[in-house]
Structures are given as structure tokens and as C-alpha cells.
Design an enzyme around this catalytic site. Structure first.
Site, PDB file in Angstrom:
ATOM      1  N   TYR A  32     -28.329 -12.279  12.802  1.00 47.80           N
ATOM      2  CA  TYR A  32     -27.396 -12.039  13.907  1.00 47.80           C
ATOM      3  C   TYR A  32     -26.053 -12.705  13.614  1.00 47.80           C
ATOM      4  O   TYR A  32     -24.991 -12.093  13.752  1.00 47.80           O
ATOM      5  CB  TYR A  32     -28.001 -12.585  15.206  1.00 47.80           C
ATOM      6  N   SER A  58     -19.351 -12.691  18.765  1.00 41.84           N
ATOM      7  CA  SER A  58     -20.245 -13.641  19.451  1.00 41.84           C
ATOM      8  C   SER A  58     -19.737 -15.048  19.169  1.00 41.84           C
ATOM      9  O   SER A  58     -18.893 -15.246  18.288  1.00 41.84           O
ATOM     10  CB  SER A  58     -21.653 -13.462  18.876  1.00 41.84           C
TER      11      SER A  58
HETATM   12  P1  NDP Z   1     -27.844  -5.689  26.241  1.00 37.39           P
HETATM   13  O1  NDP Z   1     -29.179  -5.796  25.604  1.00 37.39           O
HETATM   14  O2  NDP Z   1     -27.740  -5.641  27.713  1.00 37.39           O
HETATM   15  O3  NDP Z   1     -27.043  -4.443  25.648  1.00 37.39           O
HETATM   16  C1  NDP Z   1     -27.181  -3.989  24.339  1.00 37.39           C
HETATM   17  C2  NDP Z   1     -26.750  -2.544  24.327  1.00 37.39           C
HETATM   18  O4  NDP Z   1     -26.818  -2.026  23.004  1.00 37.39           O
HETATM   19  C3  NDP Z   1     -27.644  -1.671  25.186  1.00 37.39           C
HETATM   20  O5  NDP Z   1     -26.808  -0.814  25.935  1.00 37.39           O
HETATM   21  C4  NDP Z   1     -28.468  -0.870  24.179  1.00 37.39           C
HETATM   22  O6  NDP Z   1     -28.784   0.400  24.718  1.00 37.39           O
HETATM   23  C5  NDP Z   1     -27.475  -0.769  23.029  1.00 37.39           C
HETATM   24  N1  NDP Z   1     -28.097  -0.554  21.728  1.00 37.39           N
HETATM   25  C6  NDP Z   1     -28.896  -1.382  21.021  1.00 37.39           C
HETATM   26  N2  NDP Z   1     -29.272  -0.829  19.861  1.00 37.39           N
HETATM   27  C7  NDP Z   1     -28.662   0.391  19.803  1.00 37.39           C
HETATM   28  C8  NDP Z   1     -28.658   1.456  18.871  1.00 37.39           C
HETATM   29  N3  NDP Z   1     -29.331   1.378  17.715  1.00 37.39           N
HETATM   30  N4  NDP Z   1     -27.941   2.568  19.146  1.00 37.39           N
HETATM   31  C9  NDP Z   1     -27.244   2.669  20.314  1.00 37.39           C
HETATM   32  N5  NDP Z   1     -27.207   1.691  21.242  1.00 37.39           N
HETATM   33  C10 NDP Z   1     -27.917   0.572  20.996  1.00 37.39           C
HETATM   34  O7  NDP Z   1     -27.042  -6.931  25.664  1.00 37.39           O
HETATM   35  P2  NDP Z   1     -25.572  -7.496  25.880  1.00 37.39           P
HETATM   36  O8  NDP Z   1     -24.828  -6.713  26.862  1.00 37.39           O
HETATM   37  O9  NDP Z   1     -25.731  -8.925  26.045  1.00 37.39           O
HETATM   38  O10 NDP Z   1     -24.966  -7.245  24.424  1.00 37.39           O
HETATM   39  C11 NDP Z   1     -23.842  -6.420  24.159  1.00 37.39           C
HETATM   40  C12 NDP Z   1     -23.144  -6.944  22.926  1.00 37.39           C
HETATM   41  O11 NDP Z   1     -22.631  -8.244  23.201  1.00 37.39           O
HETATM   42  C13 NDP Z   1     -24.050  -7.090  21.694  1.00 37.39           C
HETATM   43  O12 NDP Z   1     -23.334  -6.734  20.546  1.00 37.39           O
HETATM   44  C14 NDP Z   1     -24.355  -8.573  21.691  1.00 37.39           C
HETATM   45  O13 NDP Z   1     -24.664  -9.037  20.407  1.00 37.39           O
HETATM   46  C15 NDP Z   1     -23.035  -9.132  22.187  1.00 37.39           C
HETATM   47  N6  NDP Z   1     -23.116 -10.490  22.701  1.00 37.39           N
HETATM   48  C16 NDP Z   1     -23.850 -10.801  23.807  1.00 37.39           C
HETATM   49  C17 NDP Z   1     -23.866 -12.103  24.264  1.00 37.39           C
HETATM   50  C18 NDP Z   1     -24.618 -12.528  25.484  1.00 37.39           C
HETATM   51  O14 NDP Z   1     -24.645 -13.717  25.777  1.00 37.39           O
HETATM   52  N7  NDP Z   1     -25.228 -11.623  26.210  1.00 37.39           N
HETATM   53  C19 NDP Z   1     -23.147 -13.180  23.588  1.00 37.39           C
HETATM   54  C20 NDP Z   1     -22.417 -12.723  22.440  1.00 37.39           C
HETATM   55  C21 NDP Z   1     -22.404 -11.442  22.031  1.00 37.39           C
HETATM   56  P3  NDP Z   1     -30.205   1.138  24.425  1.00 37.39           P
HETATM   57  O15 NDP Z   1     -31.267   0.107  24.572  1.00 37.39           O
HETATM   58  O16 NDP Z   1     -30.250   2.244  25.439  1.00 37.39           O
HETATM   59  O17 NDP Z   1     -30.075   1.676  23.029  1.00 37.39           O
END
Ligand code: NDP
Length: 255
Positions: free
Chosen positions: A158, A145
Site C-alpha cells: 500500500y 495517503s
Molecule cells: P472505500 O473502501 O470506501 O472506497 C474504495 C473505493 O474503491 C470503492 O468505491 C470501491 O468500489 C473502489 N474500488 C476498489 N477496487 C476497485 C477496482 N478494482 N475497480 C474499481 N473500483 C474499485 O475507501 P476510501 O474511501 O477510504 O478510499 C478511497 C481512496 O482513498 C483509496 O485510494 C484509499 O487508499 C485512499 N485513502 C483512504 C484513507 C482513509 O483513511 N480512508 C487514507 C488515505 C488514503 P467497489 O468496491 O464497488 O469496486
């Protein structure tokens, strides 16, 4: 290296591959020819993502998994092996955030963010290592991130987890280079997904601040992660390991 970006015959696991950045990466990998195993907790989101990936002609399996649990990480790799016979690529993308001032977190909230964002990447990498050894090499892509680099008042756990992702990537890269496994981190800027839709509501003025600070003049989208995923998953990046690559529209370059 005749087709350096070709992923035909390769098998990729993407945690959190059922939406947002994870699905954007999975779509890139699918277009390059990889078979996909996506993991998330939500069965409906998993099913929708399977459809989206199959529409690209990919072989896909979705596994309901909570990657904070070691047994689930192991079962995920076993399922990929049972379904497709090998594991070449692991994208550790699952992530959550809880936004509060540092003094207000409970120990359970701290642990939940660290377990989901950082420990899961360690556990899934450990689980995938024997399969990658057997395949003669592998590619691990860890999602960091901007908070791998910068701090924010509302993101203590985070930021700690995402800083940890960069250092974990370097250590795994050093340990497993001899096994032809490359490990890199991708550092997204501000990307329009479910995660940040909540942040825009909870953090006053965030939307405008991001636009003003990002030289590209826009928020990123999941599709912006297809290219970096294919690069880091393919032989094109065989001499790239231990790196942390921003995909941020210039956010981290702007003073
Ligand atoms: P989303 O909330 O769209 O995606 C998060 C994903 O993680 C979902 O598919 C969710 O699926 C899965 N997830 C969460 N907890 C668990 C768990 N315990 N076990 C399995 N799957 C899990 O967010 P983003 O696409 O934005 O985030 C994706 C990554 O990118 C993250 O690591 C985030 O920190 C990082 N990121 C995002 C940024 C942004 O601006 N969006 C910026 C920087 C980093 P489900 O709910 O079905 O479990």
C-alpha cells in the site's frame, strides 16, 4: 476568472466514486455543477451513489468497472464520452489495502494492491488523455495517503503504491502541462470509511493513536474532500500542478 470554482458544463470521472472519499469528492463536484461518471465494481453501491448524487441535481452515470484492467479504463472513458460528450476531470481514487507484515504477502497480493491503487491511475489517465486534449485541457486528481510520506509495518504494498501516486502525478504534470492538463495528488489523513473500519479492527490501538496524533482531534469524513476536489478540478487551480496536498487535520505536520 469570474467564477473560479464553477464546474458547470464540465464532466468528471471518479473511480471508486460509489462510497467513502470518492463519493465525498463526487458530491463536491456535483454541487459545483459538474456531470458525474462514477466507476466501481459493486452494482448496489453504484446505484445508491447515483441516487445520492441525483439528489443534488447532478447528471450522473455509474459504470461497473474493474479499473485494474486497461480495457475497463478505456471503456469507462468511452462511456463518459457517449453519455456526456466530453471528459474534463479524472479522479483516480479507487483503492484497497491488505494489511500484513512484509514477509507474509504473496506476489498476487502485492500485485493486487499495486494494480488497484497505482496502475489503475496510470491506465485511466492514459485513457482520458485524448479526451482532455480535445476538451482543450483537463484536471487529474490522484489520491495518495499519509503512507505516500510515512511508512507502516503493516502496509508495504500500500505504501509503495501511494508513494508511487505522488511521483506519477509529478511526471504526468510535467508531461501534460503543455496541454493545459494539471495533475495533482491529495493525501488524506485518517478518514472514517469502509476501508478504515476494517483497519480499526485489525490494528490494535489505531483509533486512539489517530485521535492523539491528529491536531484537529478527530478522524476525517468523506465530506472533508469536497472542497479540495472542487479546487483541484476548477480553474481556481490552473497554476497548481505536480503538487501533493495533505487533507489530514494536521496529521503530517505533527512531530
Ligand atoms: P472505500 O473502501 O470506501 O472506497 C474504495 C473505493 O474503491 C470503492 O468505491 C470501491 O468500489 C473502489 N474500488 C476498489 N477496487 C476497485 C477496482 N478494482 N475497480 C474499481 N473500483 C474499485 O475507501 P476510501 O474511501 O477510504 O478510499 C478511497 C481512496 O482513498 C483509496 O485510494 C484509499 O487508499 C485512499 N485513502 C483512504 C484513507 C482513509 O483513511 N480512508 C487514507 C488515505 C488514503 P467497489 O468496491 O464497488 O469496486
Amino acid at each position: 476568472m469570474s467564477k473560479p470554482f464553477d464546474l458547470g458544463g464540465r464532466v468528471a470521472i471518479v473511480t471508486g466514486g460509489n462510497g467513502g472519499i470518492g463519493l465525498g469528492m463526487a458530491q463536491g463536484l456535483a454541487r459545483a455543477g459538474a456531470a458525474l461518471v462514477i466507476a466501481g465494481r459493486n452494482a448496489n453501491k453504484n446505484a445508491a451513489a447515483v441516487k445520492a448524487l441525483q439528489a443534488l441535481g447532478a447528471k450522473v452515470a455509474a459504470i461497473e468497472a474493474d479499473v485494474t484492467q486497461q480495457a475497463a479504463c478505456r471503456a469507462l472513458v468511452e462511456a463518459a464520452l457517449a453519455q456526456f460528450g466530453r471528459v474534463d476531470i479524472l479522479v483516480n481514487n479507487a483503492g484497497i489495502n491488505i494489511r500484513k507484515q512484509p514477509q507474509d504477502y504473496t506476489p498476487e497480493e502485492w500485485k493486487s494492491v499495486l494494480d488497484t491503487n497505482l496502475t489503475s491511475a496510470f491506465l485511466c489517465s492514459q485513457a482520458a488523455y485524448p479526451a482532455m486534449l480535445k476538451a482543450g485541457g483537463g484536471k487529474i486528481i490522484n489520491i495518495g495517503s499519509m503512507l505516500s510520506i510515512f511508512g507502516a509495518a503493516f502496509a508495504g504494498p500500500y505504501g509503495a503504491s501511494k508513494g508511487g501516486m505522488v511521483q506519477l502525478s509529478k511526471s504526468l504534470a510535467c508531461a501534460w502541462a503543455k496541454d493545459n492538463i494539471q495533475v495533482n495528488a491529495v493525501l488524506p489523513g485518517w478518514i472514517d470509511t469502509e476501508l478504515t473500519r476494517a483497519a480499526r479492527k485489525e490494528v490494535t490501538g489505531l483509533h486512539e493513536r489517530v485521535l492523539a496524533r491528529t491536531p484537529a482531534g478527530r478522524w476525517g469524513g468523506p465530506a472533508d474532500f469536497a472542497g479540495i476536489a472542487v479546487f483541484l478540478a476548477s480553474s481556481a487551480s490552473d497554476f497548481v500542478t505536480g503538487a501533493a496536498i495533505p487533507v489530514d487535520g494536521g496529521y503530517s505536520s505533527q512531530a
